[in-house]
Design a protein around this motif. Sequence first.
Motif, PDB file in Angstrom:
ATOM      1  N   ALA A   1       0.998  -1.547  -0.056  1.00 50.52           N
ATOM      2  CA  ALA A   1       0.202   0.031  -0.439  1.00 50.52           C
ATOM      3  C   ALA A   1       1.072   0.997  -0.266  1.00 50.52           C
ATOM      4  O   ALA A   1       0.234   1.906   0.250  1.00 50.52           O
TER       5      ALA A   1
ATOM      6  N   GLY B   1      -6.334   1.834  -4.153  1.00 49.85           N
ATOM      7  CA  GLY B   1      -7.590   1.544  -3.029  1.00 49.85           C
ATOM      8  C   GLY B   1      -7.501   0.519  -1.893  1.00 49.85           C
ATOM      9  O   GLY B   1      -6.708  -0.677  -1.962  1.00 49.85           O
ATOM     10  N   TYR B   2      -6.935   0.772  -0.511  1.00 53.35           N
ATOM     11  CA  TYR B   2      -6.291   0.754   1.054  1.00 53.35           C
ATOM     12  C   TYR B   2      -7.536  -0.003   2.041  1.00 53.35           C
ATOM     13  O   TYR B   2      -8.162   1.381   2.406  1.00 53.35           O
ATOM     14  N   LEU B   3      -7.564  -0.994   2.458  1.00 51.61           N
ATOM     15  CA  LEU B   3      -8.692  -0.271   3.810  1.00 51.61           C
ATOM     16  C   LEU B   3      -7.668  -1.382   4.775  1.00 51.61           C
ATOM     17  O   LEU B   3      -7.463  -2.445   4.757  1.00 51.61           O
TER      18      LEU B   3
ATOM     19  N   LYS C   1      -7.627  11.478  -3.665  1.00 47.55           N
ATOM     20  CA  LYS C   1      -7.218  10.370  -5.117  1.00 47.55           C
ATOM     21  C   LYS C   1      -7.590  10.437  -5.674  1.00 47.55           C
ATOM     22  O   LYS C   1      -7.312  10.699  -7.115  1.00 47.55           O
TER      23      LYS C   1
ATOM     24  N   GLN D   1     -14.684   3.867   0.724  1.00 47.39           N
ATOM     25  CA  GLN D   1     -13.225   4.746   0.247  1.00 47.39           C
ATOM     26  C   GLN D   1     -12.452   3.988  -0.266  1.00 47.39           C
ATOM     27  O   GLN D   1     -11.960   4.352  -1.390  1.00 47.39           O
ATOM     28  N   ALA D   2     -12.398   2.570  -0.534  1.00 46.84           N
ATOM     29  CA  ALA D   2     -11.234   1.608  -0.756  1.00 46.84           C
ATOM     30  C   ALA D   2     -11.428   1.888  -2.368  1.00 46.84           C
ATOM     31  O   ALA D   2     -10.596   1.747  -3.404  1.00 46.84           O
TER      32      ALA D   2
ATOM     33  N   LEU E   1      -5.960  -3.255  -5.425  1.00 44.30           N
ATOM     34  CA  LEU E   1      -7.030  -3.413  -3.762  1.00 44.30           C
ATOM     35  C   LEU E   1      -6.446  -3.810  -3.038  1.00 44.30           C
ATOM     36  O   LEU E   1      -6.548  -4.846  -3.378  1.00 44.30           O
TER      37      LEU E   1
ATOM     38  N   LEU F   1      -6.933  -5.123   1.113  1.00 40.05           N
ATOM     39  CA  LEU F   1      -7.869  -5.367   2.074  1.00 40.05           C
ATOM     40  C   LEU F   1      -7.396  -6.178   3.170  1.00 40.05           C
ATOM     41  O   LEU F   1      -6.976  -7.357   2.991  1.00 40.05           O
TER      42      LEU F   1
ATOM     43  N   PRO G   1      -4.707   4.867   5.643  1.00 39.20           N
ATOM     44  CA  PRO G   1      -5.730   5.218   4.185  1.00 39.20           C
ATOM     45  C   PRO G   1      -5.631   6.519   3.427  1.00 39.20           C
ATOM     46  O   PRO G   1      -5.291   6.928   2.630  1.00 39.20           O
TER      47      PRO G   1
ATOM     48  N   ALA H   1      -3.268   8.080  -0.153  1.00 36.03           N
ATOM     49  CA  ALA H   1      -4.551   7.880  -1.190  1.00 36.03           C
ATOM     50  C   ALA H   1      -4.196   9.267  -1.224  1.00 36.03           C
ATOM     51  O   ALA H   1      -4.812  10.738  -1.730  1.00 36.03           O
TER      52      ALA H   1
END
Lengths: 247, 205
Positions: A48, A79-81, A104, A147-148, A156, A158, B69, B73
């Motif tokens: 990430a 996208g990152y959670l 973003k 949001q991700a 992505l 997660l 996050p 971003a």
Amino acid sequence: MNVEITGLTRRFGSVAAVAGVDLRAGPGVFGLLGPNGAGKTSLLRMMATAMRPSSGSLRLLGRDPGGYGPRREIRRRLGYLPQSPGYYPGFTVAEYVEYFALLKEVPPGRIRAAVTTAIEAVELGDQKKARLRTLSGGMLRRAGIAQAIVNEPELLLLDEPTAGLDPQQRVAFRALLRNLGQRATVVVSTHLVEDVTAACAQVAVMDRGRIVFRGTPDGLAASGGGQHAGDTPIERGYSAVLAKARS
Amino acid sequence: MTGARRVWLYAVSRRVPFAVLAMAACAIGLRIALLRHWDDYGALQLPLIFEAAAAVSVVAAVPGPFGEPERVAGHWLPLLRLGVTVALTAAAVGLLAAAGIGGHLAGGTLAVLRNVAGITGLGLLCAAAAGGGLSWAAPAGYLVAAVYALYTQWHPPALTTPWLWPARPSHDLGGAVCAGLVFTCGIAVLTVRGARDRPGDPAES
């Protein structure tokens, strides 16, 4: 390949949380299984761009995140959670997702539609105007997923995304994962082998910072035989792979 | 419009409106204090207390709730940190300087600017090193040291180092340079690295 990792290592003092991982992943859903402390979260954080590796090579979306320009481009398409994301309780669901869309660099003309699409994808359309402080843990988790995905990421990441979701939401989430995996690389770190069975085309098992199995969920299930712990074939395969790695 | 919306959502998530209210309360407190007659001792120490409180209000708005996050971003976050923190510092200086108009504010606007900027810089460095939740610690510690330095002006031997700038005259170049240096370092570190979420967390890469 959207993810190309060679000999990736991350040390915290004398402890190697990630110890020489090699991994390549293209579009599709990729499951990352492993016990607590296996290094899944550290690997995901490096992917990430939240944490730098101690050594090794990492290329994401064809770019080296070590440089400012490439890292900026990767982050725009990422996208990152994480396992425990933070929330501002005074935001509505829509404001929360919109804030991330703005960060973003989603094109201004597409922000409203992107926010609506992301919120509806996680089935929070009815709670769009609800303050985050009023949501349950599972709903907050879904807002985090929204949001991700608001920037339609090509990569992505997660970390334990189904933690706190009820069975019905988990089923819906797996369908969402399969859908996202058709055009993006989705890496899911989880303890729940049933998530991997239902949603992932490829799976890796990590233990003590290393990848000890890489293949399909069916391949993992076939590793089990009959004598290992677990109620399902994939659980038995997971136990067998860990037992073999530690023997 | 998009840029303004981005700044607004960032500011709300940092409780910037509450920070502005706290600064306004500091300014009102200073104004009320200036209505009374103080000896030299109090006239120097009282504004410093309100200046330190205003600086803490600025740094309290630095840490964010979103964690990683938000940090990964895109590239806007450092610019948002820089812009909002500089604007808040300017607002704190402006409000306190306005509160001093017509009253006897020791050192004048120049001392307010120097003290608020310097103490804010300390708070920003503390937020980057120890975490946003502890960003008040350095300004509070510095306030104690500065009040003591002012005390020594009447009880020698006096502490005269420019690093304790509140004890120096407002036109003193050394004190101004030290305060400016601390503010510049604080704002630079904050812009690039941000505040740590918790003391033990690794800083942003």
